[in-house]
Design a protein around this motif. Structure first.
Motif, PDB file in Angstrom:
ATOM      1  N   ARG A  55      17.940  11.744  42.919  1.00 19.04           N
ATOM      2  CA  ARG A  55      18.760  12.560  42.019  1.00 19.04           C
ATOM      3  C   ARG A  55      19.506  13.697  42.726  1.00 19.04           C
ATOM      4  NH1 ARG A  55      14.095  12.988  37.340  1.00 19.04           N
ATOM      5  NH2 ARG A  55      14.271  10.819  36.600  1.00 19.04           N
ATOM      6  N   ILE A  56      18.908  14.265  43.758  1.00 18.62           N
ATOM      7  CA  ILE A  56      19.540  15.411  44.422  1.00 18.62           C
ATOM      8  C   ILE A  56      20.898  15.046  45.019  1.00 18.62           C
ATOM      9  CG2 ILE A  56      19.364  16.936  46.422  1.00 18.62           C
ATOM     10  CD1 ILE A  56      16.459  17.358  45.777  1.00 18.62           C
ATOM     11  N   PRO A  57      21.041  13.948  45.787  1.00 20.76           N
ATOM     12  CA  PRO A  57      22.367  13.610  46.320  1.00 20.76           C
ATOM     13  C   PRO A  57      23.405  13.386  45.231  1.00 20.76           C
ATOM     14  CG  PRO A  57      20.669  12.393  47.490  1.00 20.76           C
ATOM     15  CD  PRO A  57      20.010  13.027  46.315  1.00 20.76           C
ATOM     16  N   VAL A  58      22.977  12.733  44.136  1.00 18.58           N
ATOM     17  CA  VAL A  58      23.914  12.498  43.029  1.00 18.58           C
ATOM     18  C   VAL A  58      24.351  13.814  42.408  1.00 18.58           C
ATOM     19  CG1 VAL A  58      24.182  11.446  40.752  1.00 18.58           C
ATOM     20  CG2 VAL A  58      22.956  10.225  42.551  1.00 18.58           C
ATOM     21  N   ALA A  59      23.388  14.728  42.195  1.00 19.45           N
ATOM     22  CA  ALA A  59      23.726  16.021  41.591  1.00 19.45           C
ATOM     23  C   ALA A  59      24.681  16.815  42.481  1.00 19.45           C
ATOM     24  CB  ALA A  59      22.454  16.819  41.323  1.00 19.45           C
ATOM     25  N   LEU A  60      24.442  16.805  43.792  1.00 19.11           N
ATOM     26  CA  LEU A  60      25.324  17.526  44.709  1.00 19.11           C
ATOM     27  C   LEU A  60      26.724  16.919  44.719  1.00 19.11           C
ATOM     28  CD1 LEU A  60      22.904  18.095  47.730  1.00 19.11           C
ATOM     29  CD2 LEU A  60      23.748  19.815  46.132  1.00 19.11           C
ATOM     30  N   PHE A  61      26.801  15.610  44.716  1.00 22.38           N
ATOM     31  CA  PHE A  61      28.112  14.954  44.735  1.00 22.38           C
ATOM     32  C   PHE A  61      28.884  15.246  43.445  1.00 22.38           C
ATOM     33  CE2 PHE A  61      30.991  11.314  44.313  1.00 22.38           C
ATOM     34  CZ  PHE A  61      31.618  11.363  45.557  1.00 22.38           C
ATOM     35  N   VAL A  62      28.184  15.217  42.311  1.00 24.14           N
ATOM     36  CA  VAL A  62      28.838  15.519  41.030  1.00 24.14           C
ATOM     37  C   VAL A  62      29.310  16.972  40.998  1.00 24.14           C
ATOM     38  CG1 VAL A  62      28.437  15.781  38.549  1.00 24.14           C
ATOM     39  CG2 VAL A  62      27.626  13.730  39.739  1.00 24.14           C
ATOM     40  N   ALA A  63      28.473  17.892  41.507  1.00 28.62           N
ATOM     41  CA  ALA A  63      28.885  19.304  41.550  1.00 28.62           C
ATOM     42  C   ALA A  63      30.121  19.473  42.421  1.00 28.62           C
ATOM     43  CB  ALA A  63      27.744  20.164  42.076  1.00 28.62           C
ATOM     44  N   GLY A  64      30.195  18.721  43.512  1.00 28.32           N
ATOM     45  CA  GLY A  64      31.388  18.777  44.356  1.00 28.32           C
ATOM     46  C   GLY A  64      32.628  18.293  43.633  1.00 28.32           C
ATOM     47  N   LEU A 333      36.513  24.432  49.481  1.00 34.63           N
ATOM     48  CA  LEU A 333      35.440  24.487  50.469  1.00 34.63           C
ATOM     49  C   LEU A 333      34.092  24.164  49.831  1.00 34.63           C
ATOM     50  CD1 LEU A 333      36.445  27.665  52.525  1.00 34.63           C
ATOM     51  CD2 LEU A 333      36.556  25.289  53.269  1.00 34.63           C
ATOM     52  N   ALA A 334      33.852  24.688  48.638  1.00 33.71           N
ATOM     53  CA  ALA A 334      32.594  24.403  47.948  1.00 33.71           C
ATOM     54  C   ALA A 334      32.490  22.922  47.611  1.00 33.71           C
ATOM     55  CB  ALA A 334      32.496  25.243  46.679  1.00 33.71           C
ATOM     56  N   ALA A 335      33.612  22.319  47.155  1.00 34.97           N
ATOM     57  CA  ALA A 335      33.601  20.903  46.805  1.00 34.97           C
ATOM     58  C   ALA A 335      33.293  20.039  48.022  1.00 34.97           C
ATOM     59  CB  ALA A 335      34.945  20.515  46.196  1.00 34.97           C
ATOM     60  N   VAL A 336      33.939  20.330  49.139  1.00 33.14           N
ATOM     61  CA  VAL A 336      33.713  19.548  50.359  1.00 33.14           C
ATOM     62  C   VAL A 336      32.272  19.698  50.841  1.00 33.14           C
ATOM     63  CG1 VAL A 336      34.351  19.338  52.784  1.00 33.14           C
ATOM     64  CG2 VAL A 336      36.132  19.632  51.060  1.00 33.14           C
ATOM     65  N   LEU A 337      31.762  20.922  50.826  1.00 29.30           N
ATOM     66  CA  LEU A 337      30.406  21.166  51.282  1.00 29.30           C
ATOM     67  C   LEU A 337      29.382  20.435  50.411  1.00 29.30           C
ATOM     68  CD1 LEU A 337      28.494  22.676  53.191  1.00 29.30           C
ATOM     69  CD2 LEU A 337      28.564  24.613  51.603  1.00 29.30           C
ATOM     70  N   LEU A 338      29.545  20.518  49.087  1.00 32.97           N
ATOM     71  CA  LEU A 338      28.607  19.860  48.177  1.00 32.97           C
ATOM     72  C   LEU A 338      28.656  18.343  48.323  1.00 32.97           C
ATOM     73  CD1 LEU A 338      29.202  22.068  45.012  1.00 32.97           C
ATOM     74  CD2 LEU A 338      27.087  21.934  46.324  1.00 32.97           C
ATOM     75  N   ALA A 339      29.886  17.796  48.366  1.00 32.52           N
ATOM     76  CA  ALA A 339      30.026  16.337  48.453  1.00 32.52           C
ATOM     77  C   ALA A 339      29.455  15.799  49.759  1.00 32.52           C
ATOM     78  CB  ALA A 339      31.494  15.948  48.302  1.00 32.52           C
ATOM     79  N   PHE A 340      29.779  16.423  50.860  1.00 37.64           N
ATOM     80  CA  PHE A 340      29.289  15.939  52.146  1.00 37.64           C
ATOM     81  C   PHE A 340      27.776  16.116  52.275  1.00 37.64           C
ATOM     82  CE2 PHE A 340      33.672  15.717  53.381  1.00 37.64           C
ATOM     83  CZ  PHE A 340      33.695  14.798  54.422  1.00 37.64           C
ATOM     84  N   THR A 341      27.250  17.198  51.693  1.00 36.91           N
ATOM     85  CA  THR A 341      25.803  17.379  51.720  1.00 36.91           C
ATOM     86  C   THR A 341      25.105  16.289  50.922  1.00 36.91           C
ATOM     87  OG1 THR A 341      26.066  19.776  51.916  1.00 36.91           O
ATOM     88  CG2 THR A 341      23.916  18.973  51.209  1.00 36.91           C
ATOM     89  N   GLY A 342      25.663  15.968  49.739  1.00 37.44           N
ATOM     90  CA  GLY A 342      25.084  14.906  48.926  1.00 37.44           C
ATOM     91  C   GLY A 342      25.123  13.562  49.624  1.00 37.44           C
ATOM     92  N   VAL A 343      26.276  13.218  50.215  1.00 35.69           N
ATOM     93  CA  VAL A 343      26.398  11.946  50.925  1.00 35.69           C
ATOM     94  C   VAL A 343      25.469  11.910  52.132  1.00 35.69           C
ATOM     95  CG1 VAL A 343      27.974  10.495  52.254  1.00 35.69           C
ATOM     96  CG2 VAL A 343      28.753  11.541  50.116  1.00 35.69           C
ATOM     97  N   GLY A 344      25.393  13.023  52.867  1.00 36.98           N
ATOM     98  CA  GLY A 344      24.538  13.068  54.048  1.00 36.98           C
ATOM     99  C   GLY A 344      23.071  12.877  53.713  1.00 36.98           C
ATOM    100  N   LEU A 345      22.618  13.563  52.641  1.00 41.00           N
ATOM    101  CA  LEU A 345      21.222  13.401  52.235  1.00 41.00           C
ATOM    102  C   LEU A 345      20.933  11.981  51.778  1.00 41.00           C
ATOM    103  CD1 LEU A 345      20.566  16.750  50.303  1.00 41.00           C
ATOM    104  CD2 LEU A 345      19.700  16.089  52.552  1.00 41.00           C
ATOM    105  N   SER A 346      21.892  11.398  51.058  1.00 38.28           N
ATOM    106  CA  SER A 346      21.702  10.023  50.585  1.00 38.28           C
ATOM    107  C   SER A 346      21.565   9.059  51.761  1.00 38.28           C
ATOM    108  CB  SER A 346      22.877   9.618  49.687  1.00 38.28           C
ATOM    109  OG  SER A 346      22.737   8.273  49.250  1.00 38.28           O
ATOM    110  N   LEU A 347      22.426   9.195  52.770  1.00 44.66           N
ATOM    111  CA  LEU A 347      22.349   8.311  53.935  1.00 44.66           C
ATOM    112  C   LEU A 347      21.047   8.536  54.716  1.00 44.66           C
ATOM    113  CD1 LEU A 347      26.038   8.553  55.231  1.00 44.66           C
ATOM    114  CD2 LEU A 347      24.964   6.638  54.016  1.00 44.66           C
ATOM    115  N   TRP A 348      20.625   9.807  54.798  1.00 49.08           N
ATOM    116  CA  TRP A 348      19.418  10.114  55.549  1.00 49.08           C
ATOM    117  C   TRP A 348      18.167   9.545  54.869  1.00 49.08           C
ATOM    118  CZ3 TRP A 348      17.827  11.750  60.115  1.00 49.08           C
ATOM    119  CH2 TRP A 348      16.530  12.251  60.247  1.00 49.08           C
ATOM    120  N   TRP A 349      18.086   9.724  53.557  1.00 49.41           N
ATOM    121  CA  TRP A 349      16.895   9.277  52.843  1.00 49.41           C
ATOM    122  C   TRP A 349      16.883   7.759  52.610  1.00 49.41           C
ATOM    123  CZ3 TRP A 349      17.488  13.896  49.015  1.00 49.41           C
ATOM    124  CH2 TRP A 349      16.869  15.034  49.591  1.00 49.41           C
ATOM    125  N   ASN A 350      18.035   7.112  52.704  1.00 55.65           N
ATOM    126  CA  ASN A 350      18.106   5.675  52.468  1.00 55.65           C
ATOM    127  C   ASN A 350      18.220   4.874  53.757  1.00 55.65           C
ATOM    128  OD1 ASN A 350      18.116   5.454  49.506  1.00 55.65           O
ATOM    129  ND2 ASN A 350      20.028   6.609  49.646  1.00 55.65           N
TER     130      ASN A 350
END
Length: 362
Positions: A55-64, A333-350
């Motif tokens: 859920r965390i990566p999805v929430a971060l990507f949506v916030a972005g 800047l906030a959108a890019v940071l949130l989206a990339f953080t969400g994608v990065g966490l998703s790739l790391w955990w998967n």
């Protein structure tokens, strides 16, 4: 906070549309699902993930995406920013009551010393003008960065009868209008107010009124303050002196032409002037209304030290003025940071687990 292009906020609808599309694809996938003999075998073959890691990566990507949608609408906010073209009109009361000795050696000397320190300690890029007022008001020094000229004028202040606080405010407005084309002179019809003007935005120019009394002649101070407010000029007011009656004492070079007090018992002597005793009669209500109406503040200073402190602290408030600033870049800047953080966490955990190396052949 407001938006330059509010209709662009409809872009935020892309977020629920993405969830709807995800739901639709999941439904189609269920229709084409393959029946297997044991679901447990499939779960055992898949890498384990906790619910919060999903859920965390999805929430971060949506916030972005939400932040990016807000950036499209070009948000802006009114914030306090430093001004590089500040001018300060210092209006000093030189009425006869400034000879009161409740502040040693008298109020005029203490006020002159505090103004002297204020000019000397001011930023070299800040333009300062000097207005004096008694029964009338006059511009002694137009806004300038020439500290020597200002200090020379402060050292030659002389008292006279009357207190025209309102007129001093109007004189200060006209002095500002001479150097700031965005400020209209007094008496000019400003027409209807601009509906798009931010009521919290002020001109970088400021008026500071220092007085020990109440208005006795000329225009009412609150009426003059309305003229300043209409031009987005802040007025800071300072009431100076104590409530204790004290002898009126001024040196010869502090006495202007004409009668000073006009009452029996007044006399000159010893190279100066000594009169009767007088108590403070500041109209604090009027000074407070003037400050509140224009977005300034009212200060009370009962001695020389307090007056020096008040004038010394004023640049921290005067040096900042409110203006609309676009915040689009921060949203992006906030959108890019949130989206990339969400994608990065998703790739790391998967990521796929490391395969064990086969045992070497004997």
């Amino acid at each position: 906070m407001s938006f330059v292009w509010p209709p662009a906020l409809l872009a935020v609808l892309a977020v629920p549309l993405l969830f709807l599309a995800r739901w639709w694809f999941n439904r189609r996938r269920k229709r084409t699902a393959i029946t297997v003999s044991s679901v447990a075998l499939i779960r055992a073959a898949l890498p384990g993930r906790s619910s919060w890691k999903r859920r965390i990566p999805v929430a971060l990507f949506v916030a972005g995406l939400v932040a990016l949608s807000g950036a499209v609408a070009r948000p802006e906010a009114t914030i306090a920013v430093p001004s590089n073209d500040t001018s300060i009109l210092l209006a000093i009361d030189v009425s006869s009551s400034m000879c009161s000795s409740d502040v040693q050696p008298n109020r005029l000397t203490a006020a002159s010393k505090a103004a002297h320190d204020f000019v000397e300690n001011s930023d070299r890029n800040t333009r300062i003008g000097l207005v004096t007022f008694s029964g009338i008001s006059g511009l002694m020094v137009p806004p300038t960065t020439d500290k020597g000229k200002l200090l020379e004028a402060i050292d030659t202040l002389k008292t006279a009868r009357g207190t025209a606080i309102g007129q001093a405010i109007l004189t200060s407005i006209d002095a500002i209008a001479e150097s700031n084309p965005q400020v209209a002179r007094t008496g000019v019809d400003l027409g209807e107010p601009d509906p798009n003007q931010d009521p919290a935005a002020f001109q970088p120019d400021t008026i500071v009124v220092l007085t020990d009394g109440s208005n006795t002649t000329g225009v009412d101070p609150v009426t003059a303050a309305e003229q300043a407010a209409a031009r987005r000029l802040r007025v800071f007011t300072i009431g100076f002196g104590t409530t204790e009656p004290a002898p009126m004492v001024c040196t010869a070079d502090q006495i202007g032409p004409g009668p000073q007090f006009g009452r029996p018992g007044s006399a000159f002597g010893g190279g100066g002037f000594r009169g009767g005793r007088r108590a403070l009669d500041i109209d604090e209500d009027a000074l407070t209304k003037v400050a509140d109406l224009t977005g300034g503040r009212y200060f009370r200073a009962q001695d020389a030290g307090q007056l020096t402190d008040v004038l010394g602290d004023l640049p921290q408030e005067i040096g900042l003025h409110k203006q609309k600033t676009e915040l689009t870049v921060f949203f992006v800047l906030a959108a890019v940071l949130l989206a990339f953080t969400g994608v990065g966490l998703s790739l790391w955990w998967n990521r796929a687990p490391a395969r064990p190396r086969p045992a070497p052949l004997p």
